[in-house]
Design a protein around this motif. Sequence first.
Motif, PDB file in Angstrom:
ATOM      1  N   VAL A 178      -4.559   0.415   7.257  1.00  0.00           N
ATOM      2  CA  VAL A 178      -3.857  -0.678   6.573  1.00  0.00           C
ATOM      3  C   VAL A 178      -4.700  -1.950   6.605  1.00  0.00           C
ATOM      4  O   VAL A 178      -4.815  -2.670   5.605  1.00  0.00           O
ATOM      5  CB  VAL A 178      -2.473  -0.918   7.222  1.00  0.00           C
ATOM      6  CG1 VAL A 178      -1.816  -2.182   6.650  1.00  0.00           C
ATOM      7  CG2 VAL A 178      -1.567   0.284   7.001  1.00  0.00           C
ATOM      8  N   ASP A 188      -8.648   5.894   3.864  1.00  0.00           N
ATOM      9  CA  ASP A 188      -8.265   4.683   3.123  1.00  0.00           C
ATOM     10  C   ASP A 188      -9.274   4.439   2.008  1.00  0.00           C
ATOM     11  O   ASP A 188     -10.329   5.085   1.952  1.00  0.00           O
ATOM     12  CB  ASP A 188      -8.180   3.474   4.067  1.00  0.00           C
ATOM     13  CG  ASP A 188      -9.523   3.087   4.663  1.00  0.00           C
ATOM     14  OD1 ASP A 188     -10.436   2.717   3.906  1.00  0.00           O
ATOM     15  OD2 ASP A 188      -9.678   3.135   5.908  1.00  0.00           O
ATOM     16  N   ASN A 247      -7.919  -1.395   4.261  1.00  0.00           N
ATOM     17  CA  ASN A 247      -7.739  -0.834   2.925  1.00  0.00           C
ATOM     18  C   ASN A 247      -7.811  -1.942   1.871  1.00  0.00           C
ATOM     19  O   ASN A 247      -7.602  -3.121   2.154  1.00  0.00           O
ATOM     20  CB  ASN A 247      -6.377  -0.138   2.843  1.00  0.00           C
ATOM     21  CG  ASN A 247      -6.324   0.900   1.750  1.00  0.00           C
ATOM     22  OD1 ASN A 247      -7.335   1.202   1.118  1.00  0.00           O
ATOM     23  ND2 ASN A 247      -5.144   1.441   1.512  1.00  0.00           N
ATOM     24  N   GLN A 254       0.849  -1.184   0.000  1.00  0.00           N
ATOM     25  CA  GLN A 254       0.000   0.000   0.000  1.00  0.00           C
ATOM     26  C   GLN A 254       0.888   1.239   0.000  1.00  0.00           C
ATOM     27  O   GLN A 254       2.093   1.159   0.258  1.00  0.00           O
ATOM     28  CB  GLN A 254      -0.937   0.002   1.221  1.00  0.00           C
ATOM     29  CG  GLN A 254      -1.930  -1.166   1.229  1.00  0.00           C
ATOM     30  CD  GLN A 254      -2.783  -1.185   2.475  1.00  0.00           C
ATOM     31  OE1 GLN A 254      -3.062  -0.144   3.068  1.00  0.00           O
ATOM     32  NE2 GLN A 254      -3.213  -2.381   2.866  1.00  0.00           N
ATOM     33  N   GLU A 255       0.271   2.379  -0.262  1.00  0.00           N
ATOM     34  CA  GLU A 255       1.031   3.622  -0.394  1.00  0.00           C
ATOM     35  C   GLU A 255       0.508   4.662   0.595  1.00  0.00           C
ATOM     36  O   GLU A 255      -0.721   4.808   0.765  1.00  0.00           O
ATOM     37  CB  GLU A 255       0.902   4.159  -1.826  1.00  0.00           C
ATOM     38  CG  GLU A 255       1.641   5.461  -2.072  1.00  0.00           C
ATOM     39  CD  GLU A 255       1.345   6.050  -3.444  1.00  0.00           C
ATOM     40  OE1 GLU A 255       1.910   7.111  -3.762  1.00  0.00           O
ATOM     41  OE2 GLU A 255       0.526   5.451  -4.192  1.00  0.00           O
ATOM     42  N   GLU A 302      -6.424  -3.906  -1.541  1.00  0.00           N
ATOM     43  CA  GLU A 302      -5.083  -4.279  -1.973  1.00  0.00           C
ATOM     44  C   GLU A 302      -4.521  -3.216  -2.919  1.00  0.00           C
ATOM     45  O   GLU A 302      -5.206  -2.722  -3.805  1.00  0.00           O
ATOM     46  CB  GLU A 302      -5.120  -5.642  -2.683  1.00  0.00           C
ATOM     47  CG  GLU A 302      -3.749  -6.212  -2.943  1.00  0.00           C
ATOM     48  CD  GLU A 302      -3.810  -7.595  -3.544  1.00  0.00           C
ATOM     49  OE1 GLU A 302      -2.743  -8.106  -3.937  1.00  0.00           O
ATOM     50  OE2 GLU A 302      -4.916  -8.163  -3.635  1.00  0.00           O
ATOM     51  N   LYS A 303      -3.265  -2.821  -2.685  1.00  0.00           N
ATOM     52  CA  LYS A 303      -2.573  -1.784  -3.454  1.00  0.00           C
ATOM     53  C   LYS A 303      -3.282  -0.426  -3.355  1.00  0.00           C
ATOM     54  O   LYS A 303      -3.198   0.403  -4.258  1.00  0.00           O
ATOM     55  CB  LYS A 303      -2.418  -2.190  -4.925  1.00  0.00           C
ATOM     56  CG  LYS A 303      -1.559  -3.429  -5.124  1.00  0.00           C
ATOM     57  CD  LYS A 303      -1.395  -3.751  -6.597  1.00  0.00           C
ATOM     58  CE  LYS A 303      -0.534  -4.988  -6.789  1.00  0.00           C
ATOM     59  NZ  LYS A 303      -0.362  -5.337  -8.227  1.00  0.00           N
ATOM     60  N   GLY A 304      -3.988  -0.245  -2.273  1.00  0.00           N
ATOM     61  CA  GLY A 304      -4.704   1.019  -2.090  1.00  0.00           C
ATOM     62  C   GLY A 304      -3.830   2.102  -1.504  1.00  0.00           C
ATOM     63  O   GLY A 304      -2.714   1.853  -1.023  1.00  0.00           O
ATOM     64  N   ARG A 305      -4.331   3.335  -1.546  1.00  0.00           N
ATOM     65  CA  ARG A 305      -3.607   4.475  -0.986  1.00  0.00           C
ATOM     66  C   ARG A 305      -4.202   4.841   0.372  1.00  0.00           C
ATOM     67  O   ARG A 305      -5.408   4.734   0.596  1.00  0.00           O
ATOM     68  CB  ARG A 305      -3.690   5.682  -1.922  1.00  0.00           C
ATOM     69  CG  ARG A 305      -2.865   5.546  -3.186  1.00  0.00           C
ATOM     70  CD  ARG A 305      -2.724   6.910  -3.888  1.00  0.00           C
ATOM     71  NE  ARG A 305      -4.019   7.504  -4.164  1.00  0.00           N
ATOM     72  CZ  ARG A 305      -4.736   7.281  -5.280  1.00  0.00           C
ATOM     73  NH1 ARG A 305      -4.261   6.458  -6.202  1.00  0.00           N
ATOM     74  NH2 ARG A 305      -5.895   7.867  -5.461  1.00  0.00           N
TER      75      ARG A 305
END
Length: 433
Positions: free
Chosen positions: A331, A357, A334, A299-300, A336-339
């Motif tokens: 986290v 999220d 959220n 995640q970012e 997958e690969k979410g900001r």
Amino acid sequence: MINSNTLETFSELERLQSEIKRLKRKNYQLESKANSYRKKYLRYHAFFEISSDPFYITTYPGPPTENYPNPRDYLKQWKIIEVNNTATQIMGYSKKQLTSLSLGDIATHNAPKSKQTRSIIKELVNPIEKGQMFSIERDHIDRRGNKIEVEIKGQAVNIGGIKYIASLSRDISDRKKLEKEILKSYRLEKHCRQVLQKEIANRIDFTLALIHELKSPLTPILSSSETLLSREEPDSLNAELARNIYHGAKSLNACISELLDLAKSEISGLTLQRTSLLLNPLLSEIAGELTPYIQSHRQELILDLPEQLPAVLADPERIKQVLRNLLNNAVKYNREKGRITLKAGERDPLITISVHDQGRKIAQKDQLNLFKPYFRCSQDRARTDGLGIGLALSKQLVELHSGEIYIRSVRGKGTTIIFTLPVFSNTGRTSGK
């Protein structure tokens, strides 16, 4: 020829005619007054009869003498001389029957004689002697023997130089019944509250004892695993095992610390070490600390801050604790690969800090309970771990800072948790709430 006797007769007639005229005038005046009094009587009598409460006029024997009789005998000297129709309807007597009785005949006296005596003198006689209105609660007994709880209000009136007592008697049976029910409910609530407080105290004692028992073995585990980790080659199997032990123990230690803080909050034991705090460096520090953890979950983290935020009066470690909880939750939930966006701004006189999220919308019923201890969303209980105390503790900490915390969750856009902190003004006080 008119003689002297005739003149005397005429003179007497003139005098009698003059007297008759005077008497007629006097009679007219008296009739006018009588009519005026009759109208006043009818008017006052109408007021007397129209009352929906029993109205009594009684004699007043004066204050009791030193040889104070039995209270019931004393009240028998208060003869009833006039009542309204409402009194006859409620008491079940005719006017003739009721006006042959006294207050002592219709009042009950269940209290001890000494208590009755003090009550009658204090609540009844003393106000009358001072020319004041009295108010007293008593039980009246109607003709059928039924007890009626009444509130009696009255005052002395002077009629023809004689002192009488005019009083209104209001049925308060329903009010007394309600008071008894309220008192019963209050006692039950008090008992339940005491039982609950005892249970809470027992639970807190148990929690504190449990925390102590859990923390004791964790300390050597943490120190030993940290020592092993420093002595092993970073890529070796032993180092990996030591690292797993260390991170697992550290995570458990954090959960136990949160549980301790929550227990403290329940007994108002949470304390703050407030200081004037600039949030930009603190938020940047937390972002740097948690970025590796967030990236390890693919995640970012985006940090959105203005150039400079006003200072707040806050405990930096507690604010970091709130931010860690919110970012860890983001986290967990959220996509997958979410900001994840950590944002702050000023909305005078408050600083707003939010963590957003891109996970699923939180159901409305879950939003209502999200900040309650040990609560976890029903849809995520099987998927995520944790005790469900992070948000509850965060709420306690934010409110200790005179701030607020709340949630916004929209389908397709994710969830944002926002909390506020009052700006620290130049006068050395926080503004806002």
